[in-house]
Design a protein around this motif. Structure first.
Motif, PDB file in Angstrom:
ATOM      1  N   HIS A 145      55.717  11.365  27.901  1.00  0.00           N
ATOM      2  CA  HIS A 145      55.833  12.819  27.679  1.00  0.00           C
ATOM      3  C   HIS A 145      54.978  13.599  28.686  1.00  0.00           C
ATOM      4  CE1 HIS A 145      56.416  16.090  24.395  1.00  0.00           C
ATOM      5  NE2 HIS A 145      56.280  16.652  25.581  1.00  0.00           N
ATOM      6  N   ASP A 191      62.712  18.946  24.673  1.00  0.00           N
ATOM      7  CA  ASP A 191      61.313  19.260  24.384  1.00  0.00           C
ATOM      8  C   ASP A 191      60.946  20.690  24.765  1.00  0.00           C
ATOM      9  OD1 ASP A 191      58.678  18.503  23.460  1.00  0.00           O
ATOM     10  OD2 ASP A 191      58.099  18.868  25.532  1.00  0.00           O
ATOM     11  N   GLY A 192      60.216  21.315  23.880  1.00  0.00           N
ATOM     12  CA  GLY A 192      59.913  22.740  23.990  1.00  0.00           C
ATOM     13  C   GLY A 192      60.731  23.516  22.972  1.00  0.00           C
ATOM     14  N   HIS A 219      61.474  17.375  19.893  1.00  0.00           N
ATOM     15  CA  HIS A 219      60.411  18.346  19.604  1.00  0.00           C
ATOM     16  C   HIS A 219      60.898  19.047  18.334  1.00  0.00           C
ATOM     17  CE1 HIS A 219      57.783  21.916  20.838  1.00  0.00           C
ATOM     18  NE2 HIS A 219      58.542  22.410  19.882  1.00  0.00           N
ATOM     19  N   HIS A 261      55.133  14.206  19.744  1.00  0.00           N
ATOM     20  CA  HIS A 261      53.896  14.821  19.233  1.00  0.00           C
ATOM     21  C   HIS A 261      53.902  15.174  17.747  1.00  0.00           C
ATOM     22  CE1 HIS A 261      56.399  18.282  20.130  1.00  0.00           C
ATOM     23  NE2 HIS A 261      56.133  18.278  21.413  1.00  0.00           N
ATOM     24  N   ASN A 294      51.672  23.641  21.383  1.00  0.00           N
ATOM     25  CA  ASN A 294      52.769  23.602  20.440  1.00  0.00           C
ATOM     26  C   ASN A 294      53.298  22.169  20.352  1.00  0.00           C
ATOM     27  OD1 ASN A 294      54.836  24.221  18.752  1.00  0.00           O
ATOM     28  ND2 ASN A 294      56.149  25.146  20.309  1.00  0.00           N
ATOM     29  N   ASP A 319      51.829  14.758  26.577  1.00  0.00           N
ATOM     30  CA  ASP A 319      52.392  16.110  26.653  1.00  0.00           C
ATOM     31  C   ASP A 319      51.664  16.929  27.728  1.00  0.00           C
ATOM     32  OD1 ASP A 319      53.921  18.342  26.200  1.00  0.00           O
ATOM     33  OD2 ASP A 319      53.178  18.749  24.185  1.00  0.00           O
TER      34      ASP A 319
HETATM   35 ZN   LIG Z   1      57.121  19.517  22.710  1.00  0.00          ZN
END
Ligand SMILES: [Zn+2]
Length: 422
Positions: free
Chosen positions: A55, A147-148, A174, A227, A273, A300
């Motif tokens: 990540h 992701d995000g 995510h 995460h 986040n 991350d």
């Molecule tokens: Zn993320």
């Protein structure tokens, strides 16, 4: 030939004093009594498989003022990482086989370590349009992630998982339900109240994990949760694994190292986040790693420009850098006090990500394997300094900490890609 002598080597789950003989890019033999033209004396150092991080964010193309593939991979090398898996939230996101081909080529040409690539789950990462996974995989994508962003629509995720399963691709999620996110900045709780900042409910994460686990059970896809940050998330994964659901998950170093109670004030370097959670959540992540519910640690690594991480937390970008502080911070705060065994920490950063993501040829030291190695100095403390970072991003709250376990040298395919002091 190259010989790494006298190191404490992490081999087959044990720490053993031995030598490693490298021929061209591969490990030729492990043992003693070898001779070679080139010798690296690793006396007093820890020699491990190159670390693997599933990540990272390298920001290229599109936001190279934050980071690019060259600097991101140099930061990785400085952290002892030799294989990383880059998230696709770049501009444009590689959501067609053609763009994926270009991305993979750029990673190969510009990365000084092995930089692998995620494709997005949906077009543009926020739409409900499922992509050509077969073509993306053929073009070099190793897994899927938005992701995000969480995938908001359950049917979209269901269809994506079905298609991913058909194409033998991991869906790495995510987990974030936007309707519960509350435009939050830090974890909902006493600290958010104290600082008068909008809080992010843990429900934004946990409700989507619960939904996805049921979808994963139905589709049989390998579902990976990025995460995980809350106690309930860990409980859900534990329950899912007991049910036989094909799920893995990662924890990020900052979620293990800090709770929201340690946020010193309205400081964007503490804005991530998912956010830093409560002490009970942090404890649950530690328990989850120790009992095997959490499979691996991933950083991350999220570099940003300084101006994006100064001022009021409400306006700042989410995320901190992680590549260059991960091993030393975790070694110092968890292995030295005896909370984690060094062997376990190494497994979470090497063989576990490699095996769970089906990454060939990384994550362990063995004859015939690619000579991807990290060498750490466990004995001499160093202070984490902004001026030492090789990432373009300096956005980490760990600057100033005194740590053990700094990287002394990193080799990729038998070539030095990082050496301390150089
Ligand atoms: Zn993320």
């Amino acid at each position: 030939m190259l010989l790494i002598k006298n190191g404490l080597v992490y081999l087959d789950g044990n720490l053993t004093k031995t030598d490693i003989l490298i021929d061209n890019n591969k490990i030729k033999a492990i043992g003693t009594g070898f001779e070679a033209e080139q010798v690296i004396d690793a006396e007093g150092k820890l020699v491990t498989p190159g670390l693997v991080d599933v990540h990272v964010h390298y920001r290229e193309p599109g936001q190279t003022y934050k980071e690019d593939i060259a600097t991101g991979s140099r930061a990785g090398a400085r952290g002892g990482f030799t294989t990383t898996l880059a998230m696709p939230n770049v501009i444009p996101t590689p959501d067609t086989p053609e763009l994926m081909q270009q991305m993979v080529k750029a990673n190969r040409e510009k990365g000084i370590i092995h930089v692998l690539q995620y494709a997005p789950i949906t077009a543009g990462e926020t739409s409900d349009e499922i992509l050509d996974y077969k073509g993306l995989k053929k073009a070099g994508a190793v897994a899927l992630s938005n992701d995000g962003h969480g995938v908001q629509n359950a049917r979209t995720m269901y269809l994506a998982m079905q298609k991913a399963a058909d194409n033998d691709l991991i869906v790495a999620s995510h987990c974030q339900d936007d309707s519960l996110f509350n435009h939050g900045v830090i974890n909902e709780g006493p600290k958010a109240t104290e600082l008068d900042l909008p809080g992010i409910s843990e429900l934004a994460e946990t409700t989507q994990i619960a939904r996805d686990l049921l979808l994963a059970e139905k589709t049989g896809v390998h579902y990976h949760i990025c995460h995980v940050s809350t106690r309930t998330s860990v409980d859900l994964v534990r329950m899912a694994k007991a049910r036989g659901i094909n799920v893995t998950c990662e924890a990020a170093p900052h979620h293990l190292l800090l709770s929201d109670s340690q946020i010193p004030g309205n400081d964007p370097y503490y804005k991530m986040n998912p956010p830093l959670r409560s002490r009970s959540d942090v404890d649950a992540l530690v328990e989850g790693l120790l009992d095997g519910t959490i499979d691996m640690i991933a950083t991350d690594h999220a570099p940003h420009a300084k101006k994006e991480k100064t001022g009021d937390m409400r306006d700042a970008a989410f995320g901190i850098t992680g590549s260059e502080t991960c091993f030393s911070m975790l070694y110092t705060k968890f292995v030295k006090p005896g909370i984690f065994a060094l062997e376990d920490l190494l497994d979470w950063l090497t063989i576990m990500p490699a095996e769970n993501f089906g990454l060939e040829n990384c994550g362990q030291i063995k004859p015939g394997a690619e000579a991807d190695l990290a060498i750490f100095d466990l004995d001499h403390p160093v202070t984490l300094k902004e001026s030492d970072y090789l990432s373009k991003g300096v956005n980490t709250p760990f600057t100033g900490q005194e740590v053990y376990g700094s990287t002394w040298m990193t080799l990729v395919s038998g070539q030095k890609v990082y050496e301390r002091g150089n």
